[in-house]
Design an enzyme around this catalytic site. Structure first.
Site, PDB file in Angstrom:
ATOM      1  N   GLU A  37       1.730  -5.373   0.592  1.00 32.02           N
ATOM      2  CA  GLU A  37       2.292  -4.250  -0.160  1.00 32.02           C
ATOM      3  C   GLU A  37       1.477  -3.994  -1.416  1.00 32.02           C
ATOM      4  OE1 GLU A  37       4.049  -1.821  -0.042  1.00 32.02           O
ATOM      5  OE2 GLU A  37       6.067  -2.119   0.748  1.00 32.02           O
ATOM      6  N   ASP A  38       1.426  -2.744  -1.819  1.00 34.89           N
ATOM      7  CA  ASP A  38       0.787  -2.435  -3.096  1.00 34.89           C
ATOM      8  C   ASP A  38       1.715  -2.782  -4.253  1.00 34.89           C
ATOM      9  OD1 ASP A  38       2.375  -0.403  -2.019  1.00 34.89           O
ATOM     10  OD2 ASP A  38       1.486   1.137  -3.263  1.00 34.89           O
ATOM     11  N   ASP A  97       9.000  -2.708  -6.239  1.00 32.26           N
ATOM     12  CA  ASP A  97       9.664  -2.017  -7.346  1.00 32.26           C
ATOM     13  C   ASP A  97      11.164  -2.357  -7.281  1.00 32.26           C
ATOM     14  OD1 ASP A  97      10.359  -0.256  -9.318  1.00 32.26           O
ATOM     15  OD2 ASP A  97       9.615   1.534  -8.352  1.00 32.26           O
ATOM     16  N   PHE A 143       5.465   4.033 -14.708  1.00 30.53           N
ATOM     17  CA  PHE A 143       5.022   4.629 -13.449  1.00 30.53           C
ATOM     18  C   PHE A 143       3.511   4.502 -13.342  1.00 30.53           C
ATOM     19  CE2 PHE A 143       3.830   7.862 -10.407  1.00 30.53           C
ATOM     20  CZ  PHE A 143       4.761   7.618  -9.405  1.00 30.53           C
ATOM     21  N   ARG A 192      -4.498   8.296  -5.469  1.00 31.11           N
ATOM     22  CA  ARG A 192      -4.651   7.069  -4.665  1.00 31.11           C
ATOM     23  C   ARG A 192      -6.084   6.546  -4.721  1.00 31.11           C
ATOM     24  NH1 ARG A 192       0.046   6.463  -1.390  1.00 31.11           N
ATOM     25  NH2 ARG A 192       0.927   8.387  -0.596  1.00 31.11           N
TER      26      ARG A 192
HETATM   27  C1  PRP Z   1       5.907   2.524  -2.392  1.00 33.60           C
HETATM   28  C2  PRP Z   1       5.139   1.249  -2.129  1.00 33.60           C
HETATM   29  C3  PRP Z   1       6.127   0.377  -1.442  1.00 33.60           C
HETATM   30  C4  PRP Z   1       7.462   0.847  -1.983  1.00 33.60           C
HETATM   31  C5  PRP Z   1       7.968  -0.125  -2.979  1.00 33.60           C
HETATM   32  O1  PRP Z   1       5.792   3.356  -1.280  1.00 33.60           O
HETATM   33  O2  PRP Z   1       4.007   1.491  -1.345  1.00 33.60           O
HETATM   34  O3  PRP Z   1       6.075   0.517  -0.034  1.00 33.60           O
HETATM   35  O4  PRP Z   1       7.245   2.116  -2.594  1.00 33.60           O
HETATM   36  O5  PRP Z   1       9.124   0.355  -3.602  1.00 33.60           O
HETATM   37  P1  PRP Z   1      10.507  -0.409  -3.553  1.00 33.60           P
HETATM   38  O6  PRP Z   1      10.286  -1.829  -3.958  1.00 33.60           O
HETATM   39  O7  PRP Z   1      11.332   0.344  -4.569  1.00 33.60           O
HETATM   40  O8  PRP Z   1      11.078  -0.292  -2.178  1.00 33.60           O
HETATM   41  P2  PRP Z   1       6.156   4.929  -1.320  1.00 33.60           P
HETATM   42  O9  PRP Z   1       7.543   5.131  -0.820  1.00 33.60           O
HETATM   43  O10 PRP Z   1       5.848   5.471  -2.684  1.00 33.60           O
HETATM   44  O11 PRP Z   1       5.200   5.542  -0.242  1.00 33.60           O
HETATM   45  P3  PRP Z   1       3.604   5.465  -0.118  1.00 33.60           P
HETATM   46  O12 PRP Z   1       3.251   3.998   0.043  1.00 33.60           O
HETATM   47  O13 PRP Z   1       3.303   6.265   1.105  1.00 33.60           O
HETATM   48  O14 PRP Z   1       3.015   6.042  -1.364  1.00 33.60           O
END
Ligand code: PRP
Length: 179
Positions: A103-104, A107, A156, A169
């Protein structure tokens, strides 16, 4: 640390490219020390993890399989609605595999918590997790990745895979976005 970058006054560098690259190498060493030098099935969560995944799998070396999971975006802007849905499943079975969920960012924790259970349902030999970024100030589920690159404040962030409205990105660093 606070230089304005790419001529965009809304962007301030939080983690420069060199620190990310150094930390990715360390994470790869930690993960190999834990899982060993056998095959690892890395599972990147789209889209945000794609750049971290690309750097991490090269740093891991040895036998690595690359899989991806699509998760429907619930972060239309800068807020979560708290709903997790798989939009793109794994291409291959992971039964008996040592898996690494990539995961990136963690949150609220909702995505990682959901995906960890989802993967465990596929009977892997093990599931470990890695997140480049951890934002603990926002948790709705008590979860911590097994390996964390950087713990960041409740701001953010964009860059190195993370977006705002699909932009940013491609930045090679992590930046705080302030409108
Ligand atoms: C982001 C990120 C994680 C997730 C984490 O994805 O890549 O998958 O949110 O958030 P959380 O801990 O609150 O669940 P996003 O929904 O922004 O989509 P993306 O990866 O396509 O940008």
């Amino acid at each position: 640390m606070s230089a304005i970058s790419h001529g965009d006054p809304n962007i301030r560098v939080l983690i420069p490219e060199e620190r990310i690259q150094a930390r990715v190498q360390e994470l790869a060493s930690e993960i190999r020390a834990e899982i060993g030098h056998g095959p690892i099935t890395c599972i990147g969560v789209l889209k945000g993890s794609f750049i971290f995944m690309a750097d991490l799998v090269r740093a891991l070396g040895g036998p690595v399989r690359c899989e991806f999971l699509g998760v429907s975006s619930y972060h239309g802007g800068t807020r979560s609605t708290g709903v997790v849905r798989i939009s793109e499943d794994l291409r291959h079975p992971i039964e008996g595999h040592h898996c690494l969920l990539v995961e990136d960012i963690v949150d609220t924790g909702l995505t990682m918590d959901y995906l960890r259970h989802f993967l465990e349902g596929r009977k892997p030999a093990s599931v470990r997790t890695v997140a480049l970024l951890d934002k603990p100030g926002h948790r709705e589920v008590e979860i911590t990745a097994d390996h964390v690159g950087f713990t960041i404040p409740d701001e953010f962030v964009v860059g190195y895979g993370l977006d705002l409205g699909e932009l940013y990105r491609n930045l090679p660093f992590i930046a705080v976005y302030t409108p």
